[in-house]
Design an enzyme around this catalytic site. Structure first.
Site, PDB file in Angstrom:
ATOM      1  N   LYS A 124       0.874  -1.168   0.000  1.00 40.85           N
ATOM      2  CA  LYS A 124       0.000   0.000   0.000  1.00 40.85           C
ATOM      3  C   LYS A 124       0.913   1.220   0.000  1.00 40.85           C
ATOM      4  CE  LYS A 124      -3.386   2.746   2.372  1.00 40.85           C
ATOM      5  NZ  LYS A 124      -3.854   3.204   3.693  1.00 40.85           N
ATOM      6  N   GLY A 185      -8.888   9.166   9.147  1.00 38.86           N
ATOM      7  CA  GLY A 185      -9.291   9.211  10.544  1.00 38.86           C
ATOM      8  C   GLY A 185     -10.297  10.281  10.893  1.00 38.86           C
ATOM      9  N   GLY A 212     -11.644   7.907   5.902  1.00 44.14           N
ATOM     10  CA  GLY A 212     -12.778   8.782   6.139  1.00 44.14           C
ATOM     11  C   GLY A 212     -14.070   8.102   6.526  1.00 44.14           C
ATOM     12  N   ASN A 233      -9.869   1.587   9.141  1.00 45.80           N
ATOM     13  CA  ASN A 233      -9.077   1.368  10.336  1.00 45.80           C
ATOM     14  C   ASN A 233      -9.636   2.132  11.533  1.00 45.80           C
ATOM     15  OD1 ASN A 233      -5.489   1.613  11.152  1.00 45.80           O
ATOM     16  ND2 ASN A 233      -7.186   0.887  12.336  1.00 45.80           N
TER      17      ASN A 233
END
Length: 283
Positions: A124, A185, A212, A233
């Protein structure tokens, strides 16, 4: 027996043994789950382990630099998951330049191999010089992606929801594109809907909405738009109950995918009765 009774037998669908499962395919590798999760911000390693299991995800992203430096919350992380069942997605979090990201990607590939995934070339790609809003650098990302593809990596680049950049990354050989829904986040949900729709429409590689998403309803909506997968996450790790939220996000991802495949009804400006208007009993 009333004439309107329908026996359960007549409503049971017969499974089609030849039906192909709906799978996510990235760089030739197949996954059943379309939810990817992270490993940071959890209150404990145990909470992360239980949440990953509850979510049903098969891809987990790991910050290479934080694992190597044993940053708080990352001690023992590499050994905390069963890498025979979970596919590792090393990420270049913390890298501010293309050069840094390329070096860390190479370290991530070695880390995956040391943990038993000898054929894992996934990375990633994050190139983020902006400390306040954590917005990715489009130029550095494209430069790093082109080099990593040449080195045999399956590159999953994290980008702003920029359709032109997404197309350029696809052209240089990236395995996916990963547009952000809103800042990392932030929990703002999908604020870049119009551009994400364009990216989905024009992409020939999987589109993964990353960053988001704050709630299961937003996760489902992202999949309803036609995204191929989600990476979530913070919304899971920082929930009051990360395990329950992991399960909720897994279910929402599946529901959104099914809704996309089923096709929603058109939006109308007038009402439409659910029951037919013919054959009514006269009064």
């Amino acid at each position: 027996m009333p004439s309107f009774f329908i026996s359960p037998k007549t409503t049971t669908a017969t499974p089609n043994p030849t039906e192909t499962p709906d799978q996510l395919v990235i760089a030739g590798r197949r996954f059943t789950s379309r939810l990817m999760t992270g490993t940071g911000k959890y209150p404990s390693i145990a909470a992360m382990q239980a949440s990953v299991e509850a979510s049903g995800c098969e891809i987990v992203t790991v910050a290479v630099r934080r694992v190597q430096t044993k940053a708080p919350g990352h001690e023992g992380l590499a050994e905390a998951l069963d890498w025979q069942k979970i596919w590792m997605l090393p990420n270049t979090a913390g890298c501010k330049t293309a050069e840094e990201a390329i070096r860390v990607a190479r370290l991530g590939r070695e880390m995956a191999r040391l943990l038993g995934q000898e054929d894992n070339n996934f990375v990633k790609l994050e190139v983020i010089p902006d400390a306040r809003y954590l917005l990715p650098d489009p130029i550095g990302t494209l430069e790093a992606a082109a080099q990593l593809v040449k080195e045999g990596f399956a590159v999953l680049p994290y980008i702003n929801a920029d359709p032109l950049l997404a197309k350029r990354l696809e052209e240089v050989g990236c395995a996916t594109v990963m547009p952000l829904g809103s800042p990392i986040g932030s929990g703002q949900g999908i604020q870049n809907e119009a551009n994400i729709k364009i990216i989905i429409e024009q992409s020939k590689v999987p589109v993964v909405i990353d960053a988001g998403i704050g709630s299961p309803s937003e996760a489902a909506y992202g999949m309803e738009l036609g995204a191929d997968a989600l990476l979530i996450n913070s919304a899971i790790a920082l929930a009051k109950d990360p395990v329950q939220m992991g399960r909720a996000m897994g279910l929402a991802t599946t529901a959104g995918r099914l809704a996309h495949l089923a096709g929603r009804i058109p939006v109308q400006h007038i009402a439409s009765a659910s029951s037919p208007q013919t054959g009514l009993v006269s009064t």
